[in-house]
Design a protein around this motif. Sequence first.
Motif, mmCIF file in Angstrom:
data_model
loop_
_atom_site.group_PDB
_atom_site.id
_atom_site.type_symbol
_atom_site.label_atom_id
_atom_site.label_comp_id
_atom_site.label_asym_id
_atom_site.label_seq_id
_atom_site.Cartn_x
_atom_site.Cartn_y
_atom_site.Cartn_z
ATOM 1 N N ASP A 43 0.858 -1.207 0.203
ATOM 2 C CA ASP A 43 0.016 -0.127 -0.132
ATOM 3 C C ASP A 43 0.774 1.154 0.025
ATOM 4 O OD1 ASP A 43 -2.164 -1.679 -0.259
ATOM 5 O OD2 ASP A 43 -2.725 -1.573 2.173
ATOM 6 N N GLY A 44 1.785 1.272 -0.876
ATOM 7 C CA GLY A 44 2.794 2.460 -1.127
ATOM 8 C C GLY A 44 3.945 2.622 -0.204
ATOM 9 N N GLN A 45 3.922 1.595 0.979
ATOM 10 C CA GLN A 45 4.920 1.895 1.960
ATOM 11 C C GLN A 45 6.166 0.771 1.450
ATOM 12 O OE1 GLN A 45 5.170 3.633 4.864
ATOM 13 N NE2 GLN A 45 3.132 4.518 4.696
ATOM 14 N N HIS A 46 7.359 0.967 1.786
ATOM 15 C CA HIS A 46 8.599 0.280 1.606
ATOM 16 C C HIS A 46 8.850 -0.437 2.993
ATOM 17 C CE1 HIS A 46 12.973 -0.626 0.424
ATOM 18 N NE2 HIS A 46 12.322 -1.567 0.473
ATOM 19 N N LEU A 47 8.776 -1.722 3.222
ATOM 20 C CA LEU A 47 8.748 -2.164 4.739
ATOM 21 C C LEU A 47 9.693 -3.758 4.337
ATOM 22 C CD1 LEU A 47 5.050 -2.029 5.627
ATOM 23 C CD2 LEU A 47 7.058 -0.584 6.406
ATOM 24 N N HIS A 48 10.058 -4.302 5.683
ATOM 25 C CA HIS A 48 10.811 -5.440 5.568
ATOM 26 C C HIS A 48 10.207 -6.434 6.522
ATOM 27 C CE1 HIS A 48 13.905 -2.220 4.473
ATOM 28 N NE2 HIS A 48 14.185 -3.457 3.733
ATOM 29 N N HIS A 49 10.285 -7.503 6.199
ATOM 30 C CA HIS A 49 10.055 -8.838 7.131
ATOM 31 C C HIS A 49 10.806 -9.922 7.358
ATOM 32 C CE1 HIS A 49 7.573 -9.688 3.645
ATOM 33 N NE2 HIS A 49 7.669 -10.803 3.572
ATOM 34 N N LEU A 50 10.910 -10.606 8.107
ATOM 35 C CA LEU A 50 11.530 -11.970 8.530
ATOM 36 C C LEU A 50 10.871 -13.070 8.189
ATOM 37 C CD1 LEU A 50 14.255 -10.896 11.066
ATOM 38 C CD2 LEU A 50 14.785 -11.251 8.939
ATOM 39 N N VAL A 51 11.130 -14.113 7.654
ATOM 40 C CA VAL A 51 10.542 -15.450 7.535
ATOM 41 C C VAL A 51 11.446 -16.581 7.682
ATOM 42 C CG1 VAL A 51 8.933 -16.875 5.934
ATOM 43 C CG2 VAL A 51 9.155 -14.277 5.764
ATOM 44 N N TRP A 52 10.825 -17.274 8.756
ATOM 45 C CA TRP A 52 11.371 -18.612 9.206
ATOM 46 C C TRP A 52 10.487 -19.653 8.558
ATOM 47 C CZ3 TRP A 52 11.610 -14.425 12.147
ATOM 48 C CH2 TRP A 52 12.976 -14.168 12.878
ATOM 49 N N ARG A 53 10.830 -20.449 7.474
ATOM 50 C CA ARG A 53 10.410 -21.616 7.019
ATOM 51 C C ARG A 53 10.595 -22.851 7.728
ATOM 52 N NH1 ARG A 53 10.381 -17.829 3.070
ATOM 53 N NH2 ARG A 53 8.311 -17.707 1.856
ATOM 54 N N LEU A 54 9.973 -23.369 8.905
ATOM 55 C CA LEU A 54 10.311 -24.258 9.726
ATOM 56 C C LEU A 54 10.366 -25.754 9.171
ATOM 57 C CD1 LEU A 54 8.670 -22.928 12.817
ATOM 58 C CD2 LEU A 54 11.013 -22.325 12.194
ATOM 59 N N GLY A 55 9.404 -25.910 8.375
ATOM 60 C CA GLY A 55 9.510 -27.304 7.825
ATOM 61 C C GLY A 55 8.574 -28.082 8.701
ATOM 62 N N PRO A 56 8.410 -29.481 8.546
ATOM 63 C CA PRO A 56 7.490 -30.222 9.705
ATOM 64 C C PRO A 56 8.530 -30.660 10.885
ATOM 65 C CG PRO A 56 8.726 -31.761 7.790
ATOM 66 C CD PRO A 56 8.969 -30.305 7.343
ATOM 67 N N GLY A 57 7.465 -30.893 11.820
ATOM 68 C CA GLY A 57 8.210 -31.470 12.953
ATOM 69 C C GLY A 57 8.671 -30.332 13.898
ATOM 70 N N VAL A 58 8.049 -29.162 13.884
ATOM 71 C CA VAL A 58 8.727 -28.241 14.706
ATOM 72 C C VAL A 58 7.335 -27.366 15.552
ATOM 73 C CG1 VAL A 58 9.867 -26.011 14.882
ATOM 74 C CG2 VAL A 58 10.675 -27.622 13.230
ATOM 75 N N ARG A 59 7.900 -27.374 17.054
ATOM 76 C CA ARG A 59 7.019 -26.807 17.853
ATOM 77 C C ARG A 59 7.506 -25.385 18.175
ATOM 78 N NH1 ARG A 59 4.915 -29.620 22.971
ATOM 79 N NH2 ARG A 59 7.279 -29.510 23.612
#
Length: 244
Positions: A43-59
């Motif tokens: 929406d017109g804003q330049h932002l960042h985010h972090l992603v962890w793709r944990l995969g199966p079997g993670v609590r």
Amino acid sequence: MAAAGRTTADPPSHQGCAISSVRLGPPAQRGGPRADLRDRHEDGQHLHHLVWRLGPGVRVCSSAVLGGGIGTRAWILNAQVPGGYPRLDPDRHLAEVAAAEGLTGPGAGLMTAADVAAYTTAHDGGVTATVTAGLGVRGWAAAPDDDRAPSFRPGTVNIVVTLPVALSDAALVNAVATATEAKVQALLDAGLDCSGTPTDAVCVAAPEPGRDGGEPFAGPRSTWGARIARAVHAAVLAGARPAA
């Protein structure tokens, strides 16, 4: 940001704000689930985010606004939002960002007004702590009743801890407490007169326990708790020093 509201961690079909994102560089190369920094236009804003793709079997045990509590999670998202954040549904907003990233299944979502691209990490004995430190609104946890902060201010110190070993339920909760103790120690060591911000959040991710039930302890003098404490302390200290 700490937990509130949404009872499901599954992202909806992306039908909300206009979001597009690209990766900024490769994920961190230490062991365990890796933080992937993403560059986002929303929406017109330049932002960042972090992603962890944990995969199966993670609590994950967390105080996240989306998907908080203890349970199996496929991903963690730490999203930057603008200062003066106008929305009243941060859980749904996080779910929209997750859907735009193609994340599926249950996950945990945090948000902050801090510059997520300035995240800090530290490693200790297989533990990785990743921190975004927004310290513009800070104070002591046990504040007078007439000194309460607004119900939602997305400044926020967000802490994500990943471990290579399984933890019991009790140890997962203990790990969150240990990370929080280490955060406060780091803030004091940085010369800040506070215990954090009103909306700090913590996520601890570890493999699901097998028949042995996982490691029983994660206090600061246990093997894994001590590693959590040192990693969190180092990452928070690195992120807090510019605010000192």
